[in-house]
Write a protein that holds these residues in place. Structure first.
Motif, mmCIF file in Angstrom:
data_model
loop_
_atom_site.group_PDB
_atom_site.id
_atom_site.type_symbol
_atom_site.label_atom_id
_atom_site.label_comp_id
_atom_site.label_asym_id
_atom_site.label_seq_id
_atom_site.Cartn_x
_atom_site.Cartn_y
_atom_site.Cartn_z
ATOM 1 N N ALA A 167 0.643 -1.827 7.785
ATOM 2 C CA ALA A 167 -0.041 -2.601 7.678
ATOM 3 C C ALA A 167 0.390 -4.627 7.366
ATOM 4 O O ALA A 167 1.015 -3.905 6.781
ATOM 5 C CB ALA A 167 -1.740 -2.452 6.735
ATOM 6 N N LEU A 168 0.039 -4.899 8.457
ATOM 7 C CA LEU A 168 0.366 -6.541 7.834
ATOM 8 C C LEU A 168 -0.384 -7.398 8.103
ATOM 9 O O LEU A 168 -1.552 -7.309 8.283
ATOM 10 C CB LEU A 168 1.861 -7.250 9.020
ATOM 11 C CG LEU A 168 2.830 -6.183 9.766
ATOM 12 C CD1 LEU A 168 3.371 -7.014 10.932
ATOM 13 C CD2 LEU A 168 4.011 -6.730 8.583
ATOM 14 N N MET A 169 -0.092 -8.337 6.747
ATOM 15 C CA MET A 169 -1.602 -9.988 7.131
ATOM 16 C C MET A 169 -0.895 -11.208 7.973
ATOM 17 O O MET A 169 -0.130 -11.364 7.311
ATOM 18 C CB MET A 169 -2.039 -10.344 5.997
ATOM 19 C CG MET A 169 -2.666 -9.324 4.896
ATOM 20 S SD MET A 169 -3.121 -9.769 3.214
ATOM 21 C CE MET A 169 -1.658 -9.494 2.392
ATOM 22 N N ILE A 179 -8.203 -2.862 3.833
ATOM 23 C CA ILE A 179 -8.906 -3.381 3.913
ATOM 24 C C ILE A 179 -9.371 -4.710 2.874
ATOM 25 O O ILE A 179 -9.219 -6.097 3.084
ATOM 26 C CB ILE A 179 -9.909 -3.236 4.285
ATOM 27 C CG1 ILE A 179 -9.760 -2.400 5.571
ATOM 28 C CG2 ILE A 179 -11.215 -4.149 4.530
ATOM 29 C CD1 ILE A 179 -11.159 -0.730 6.012
ATOM 30 N N ALA A 180 -9.361 -4.065 1.811
ATOM 31 C CA ALA A 180 -9.168 -4.995 0.788
ATOM 32 C C ALA A 180 -8.344 -5.520 -0.073
ATOM 33 O O ALA A 180 -8.694 -6.567 -0.670
ATOM 34 C CB ALA A 180 -9.417 -3.613 -0.964
ATOM 35 N N SER A 221 1.440 -1.288 0.411
ATOM 36 C CA SER A 221 0.544 0.506 -0.074
ATOM 37 C C SER A 221 0.955 1.019 -0.244
ATOM 38 O O SER A 221 1.744 0.978 0.363
ATOM 39 C CB SER A 221 -0.699 -0.592 1.109
ATOM 40 O OG SER A 221 -0.112 0.028 2.389
ATOM 41 N N ASN A 222 0.311 2.342 -0.596
ATOM 42 C CA ASN A 222 0.907 3.497 -0.237
ATOM 43 C C ASN A 222 1.217 4.751 1.420
ATOM 44 O O ASN A 222 2.454 4.362 1.683
ATOM 45 C CB ASN A 222 0.119 4.978 -0.772
ATOM 46 C CG ASN A 222 0.742 4.353 -2.173
ATOM 47 O OD1 ASN A 222 1.431 3.865 -3.290
ATOM 48 N ND2 ASN A 222 -0.721 4.918 -3.200
ATOM 49 N N ALA A 223 -0.027 3.358 1.604
ATOM 50 C CA ALA A 223 0.550 4.722 3.287
ATOM 51 C C ALA A 223 -0.133 3.426 4.488
ATOM 52 O O ALA A 223 -0.127 2.490 4.193
ATOM 53 C CB ALA A 223 -1.203 6.163 3.604
ATOM 54 N N LYS A 224 0.057 3.831 5.826
ATOM 55 C CA LYS A 224 0.010 2.735 6.587
ATOM 56 C C LYS A 224 -1.026 2.282 6.972
ATOM 57 O O LYS A 224 -1.924 2.894 6.382
ATOM 58 C CB LYS A 224 1.476 3.351 7.203
ATOM 59 C CG LYS A 224 2.250 4.042 7.574
ATOM 60 C CD LYS A 224 3.164 3.982 9.021
ATOM 61 C CE LYS A 224 4.699 4.125 8.324
ATOM 62 N NZ LYS A 224 5.457 5.271 9.604
ATOM 63 N N LEU A 225 -1.393 1.229 7.746
ATOM 64 C CA LEU A 225 -3.009 0.878 7.958
ATOM 65 C C LEU A 225 -4.224 2.328 9.225
ATOM 66 O O LEU A 225 -4.779 1.822 8.202
ATOM 67 C CB LEU A 225 -2.170 -0.280 8.607
ATOM 68 C CG LEU A 225 -4.030 -1.151 9.532
ATOM 69 C CD1 LEU A 225 -4.845 -1.203 8.078
ATOM 70 C CD2 LEU A 225 -3.255 -1.896 9.811
ATOM 71 N N PHE A 226 -3.504 2.782 9.932
ATOM 72 C CA PHE A 226 -4.074 3.666 10.139
ATOM 73 C C PHE A 226 -3.383 5.496 10.369
ATOM 74 O O PHE A 226 -4.093 6.161 11.055
ATOM 75 C CB PHE A 226 -3.911 3.035 11.748
ATOM 76 C CG PHE A 226 -4.876 2.027 12.154
ATOM 77 C CD1 PHE A 226 -6.210 2.171 11.867
ATOM 78 C CD2 PHE A 226 -3.624 1.062 12.854
ATOM 79 C CE1 PHE A 226 -6.811 1.047 11.880
ATOM 80 C CE2 PHE A 226 -4.688 -0.565 13.256
ATOM 81 C CZ PHE A 226 -6.352 -0.421 12.576
ATOM 82 N N SER A 227 -2.392 5.497 9.399
ATOM 83 C CA SER A 227 -2.376 6.901 9.371
ATOM 84 C C SER A 227 -1.675 7.350 7.816
ATOM 85 O O SER A 227 -1.482 6.533 6.913
ATOM 86 C CB SER A 227 -0.722 7.144 10.206
ATOM 87 O OG SER A 227 0.509 6.806 9.262
ATOM 88 N N GLY A 228 -1.807 8.328 7.707
ATOM 89 C CA GLY A 228 -0.822 8.947 6.160
ATOM 90 C C GLY A 228 0.587 8.412 6.054
ATOM 91 O O GLY A 228 0.652 9.634 5.423
ATOM 92 N N ALA A 229 0.863 8.457 6.448
ATOM 93 C CA ALA A 229 2.121 8.425 6.083
ATOM 94 C C ALA A 229 2.695 6.959 5.722
ATOM 95 O O ALA A 229 1.844 6.774 5.089
ATOM 96 C CB ALA A 229 3.010 8.095 7.783
ATOM 97 N N ILE A 270 -10.547 -10.776 9.838
ATOM 98 C CA ILE A 270 -11.467 -10.667 8.402
ATOM 99 C C ILE A 270 -11.306 -11.614 7.930
ATOM 100 O O ILE A 270 -12.827 -11.949 6.506
ATOM 101 C CB ILE A 270 -10.546 -9.050 8.241
ATOM 102 C CG1 ILE A 270 -11.365 -8.981 6.643
ATOM 103 C CG2 ILE A 270 -9.748 -9.485 7.691
ATOM 104 C CD1 ILE A 270 -11.306 -7.220 6.181
ATOM 105 N N VAL A 271 -10.130 -12.341 8.115
ATOM 106 C CA VAL A 271 -10.478 -13.748 6.610
ATOM 107 C C VAL A 271 -10.604 -14.978 8.271
ATOM 108 O O VAL A 271 -9.932 -15.223 8.744
ATOM 109 C CB VAL A 271 -9.290 -13.205 5.744
ATOM 110 C CG1 VAL A 271 -9.652 -14.837 4.615
ATOM 111 C CG2 VAL A 271 -9.280 -12.829 4.592
ATOM 112 N N GLY A 272 -11.634 -16.013 8.010
ATOM 113 C CA GLY A 272 -11.342 -16.718 7.718
ATOM 114 C C GLY A 272 -11.220 -18.057 6.686
ATOM 115 O O GLY A 272 -9.782 -17.544 6.359
#
Lengths: 505, 95
Positions: free
Chosen positions: A169-171, A75-76, A36-44, A118-120
């Motif tokens: 973000a990590l999965m 999320i996507a 992703s371009n930005a982090k999971l919970f911030s715009g950095a 989010i995923v089972g």
């Protein structure tokens, strides 16, 4: 999609102890950094290799009063990954805090998804060679924050902390204990990495730590694992140890092998395996206990009060599903079924999505799967390897290679000339058809010219003519002479026909 | 459920809150009181009731995947007790 390729299940690895045979039972937790371009919970920014602490927002640094706002694309990406692993997507999931203290975790907790991921459940088919594969069940995938990086070797008494990775973000992709040996564990990571790269949800760069593995290893006597599979009751299996944070296929295998033998030695001595976290030391090839982790394991999870539950709509998930790229298993099956490749060649070409894309672009030009496979695998890969280059840096475009193959198919050039042409196009560039014309490399199919050449050789070689009349197999000598005289350009089939006709055999 | 002094000491340590030894009995007693109240709440039958996460029907706010923040390392490090060469500097922590 896999109906056409049927697979046999591999035998589990058996390790002979001093007293008995043992089998391994392995489950994996893979941490895959979300692209992703930005982090999971911030715009950095998530960019790698920036100046320390330059990709850090106040949220990431856990400044008082800052609140997390989730990145919808992350999320996507998790949903897309779930769909790629044929997994159930949970329309409602939630975030929890996992509490622990470490200098590279400024919040004092990691935002994760313990209770409602989010995923089972899903699955991965792990290839163990042509016709052999293990189906490994996926238990869950959850989204969480990555931690920062500590550097210990810049100062004798201090550790230096860079928060650029904090909050990326990590999965976490968790498998069931369905893996039965060190090789299968490595193959599982290879296959998972391949799928993630096809999906574009993680770049799979293990060197940069964008894909890291924790491995749970236990050993059991033959027969016990089957009892577990029947009942899903873990009491049939041995006590497991968790090996932390490995980022190479070689280390994963070596660590599992060492750890299994360690556990077997304890059990055969009448001892008990203690459930714990262990660290693999590649220099000494051993695992050792991380005692410091044990107390920290009391994570006191609770729902994150800063974030509402994550609710997504089925229609949105369907939209992601509709835009899914073709995945490795499907692509491989199609290469075998529709293009007539061997399973081996199809595996080689689909291993990396860039190779598969290149190959398909060549086929689009020359419309011959088998020839394209031969030329891509044997000539192009070989040539790139010689230069130490990846397919992305190939000086030859798919259009150029497709052009060469088209010239072979049309009979314009011979196989031998094609290899010369390949080298010219690879090193000098240019349009293959134009080069062939400009440099007179065209195969001679002009029957008159071939006839003249044949007549000449026959006239010059009366002795061979007599021999050939007695033994028709010697016709090959004439064909060789004519092709040699033509500088390799005479069409061998045409030459052979004319020679046979002239000699009356 | 009651919290003993050892548990109170452990919880305080995990939360990195310094609690003087003489204050531990009082802390343990307070925590026990809170848990007893929770136990009382647990007596309410909530079978089939969906947990309430918000008093108003709100959807989790999302952001677009665009870089809009960062690029101010000096501000991030401003309050750090020790910072060197752009890094936070902390007492050595090695596994």
């Amino acid at each position: 999609m896999l109906d056409h390729l049927s697979y046999k299940t591999p035998e589990p690895k058996v390790i002979a102890g001093a007293k008995a045979d043992w089998e391994l039972v392995i489950g994996m937790e893979v941490h895959a950094q979300v692209s992703s371009n930005a982090k999971l919970f911030s715009g950095a920014s998530t960019g790698f290799g920036a100046e320390p602490n330059s990709h850090v927002a106040f949220v990431d640094a856990a400044m008082p009063g800052m609140l997390p706002v989730i990145n919808e694309f992350c999320i996507a990406q998790a949903v897309k990954t779930g769909l790629g692993l044929k997994a159930a997507i949970n329309l409602r999931s939630a975030f929890d805090r996992k509490n622990y203290f470490y200098p590279d975790l400024p919040q004092g907790y990691q935002i994760s998804q313990l209770y409602h991921p989010i995923v089972g459940e899903g699955e991965i088919l792990v290839d163990m060679g042509p016709g052999v594969a293990r189906k490994v069940r996926i238990e869950r995938i959850h989204l969480e924050q990555d931690a920062g990086k500590s550097i210990h070797d810049m100062d004798p008494t201090m550790s230096f902390v860079d928060l650029n990775r904090t909050g990326v973000a990590l999965m976490e992709i968790v498998s069931r204990p369905d893996i039965r040996g060190p090789e299968e564990a490595a193959a599982y990571v290879v296959k998972l990495r391949q799928i993630l790269r096809y999906l574009g949800t993680c770049d799979g760069n293990m060197q940069n730590g964008n894909l890291r593995c924790d491995v749970n290893v236990s050993v059991c006597r033959p027969g016990q694992y089957e009892k577990y599979q029947e009942t899903q009751d873990f009491s049939h299996l041995g006590t497991r140890c968790e090996l932390k944070n490995m980022n190479s296929m070689r280390f994963i295998q070596a660590a599992i092998d060492y750890e299994a033998r360690r556990q077997i030695a304890i059990l055969e001595d009448g001892g008990v395996v203690v459930q714990e976290t262990r660290l693999y030391d590649p220099d000494k090839n051993e695992t050792r206990s991380m005692r410091s982790k044990e107390e920290a394991h009391d994570y006191r999870y609770f729902p994150c009060p800063d974030l509402l539950p994550l609710e997504i709509e089925q229609g949105w998930v369907d939209g992601i599903a509709a835009a899914m790229p073709e995945l490795p298993d499907e692509k491989k099956a199609r290469f075998v079924d529709a293009l007539g490749l061997s399973e081996y060649d199809a595996s080689v070409l689909t291993a990396e999505v860039e190779n598969a894309d290149y190959f398909e672009a060549v086929v689009a030009v020359c419309d011959d799967g088998k020839l394209a496979a031969n030329w891509v695998i044997n000539e192009l890969f070989g040539r790139l390897k010689k230069d130490g280059a990846e397919i992305d840096a190939s000086p030859m475009s798919p259009a150029q290679l497709g052009g060469i193959i088209t010239l072979i198919k049309s009979g314009d050039i011979s196989g031998k000339i094609a290899k010369d042409l390949f080298e010219i196009v690879y090193t000098e560039g240019g349009d293959p058809a134009e080069i062939v014309t400009a440099r007179g490399m065209k195969q001679v199919t002009d029957l008159g010219a071939i006839e003249a050449a044949v007549d000449k050789i026959i006239a010059e070689s009366p002795a061979e003519v007599e021999k050939a009349k007695a033994n028709p197999k010697l016709v090959g000598w004439f064909v060789g002479q004519v092709i040699k005289a033509s500088g390799g350009k005479a069409n061998p089939a045409a030459v052979k026909e004319i020679v046979a006709q002239k000699l009356g055999i | 459920m009651s919290i003993d002094i050892d548990t109170a000491r452990k919880v305080a340590h995990l939360a990195r809150i310094a609690v003087a030894e003489e204050n531990l009995p009082k802390l343990a007693q307070d925590l026990s009181g809170i848990l007893t109240f929770m136990e009382q709440l647990n007596e309410v039958d909530v079978e089939g009731v969906e947990p309430m996460t918000s008093v108003t029907p709100m959807r989790l706010k999302r952001r677009e995947d665009v870089v809009t923040d960062g690029g101010y390392a000096e501000k991030i490090l401003k309050n750090a007790p020790d910072a060197r060469e752009g890094f936070f500097a902390v007492p050595k922590v090695v596994e």
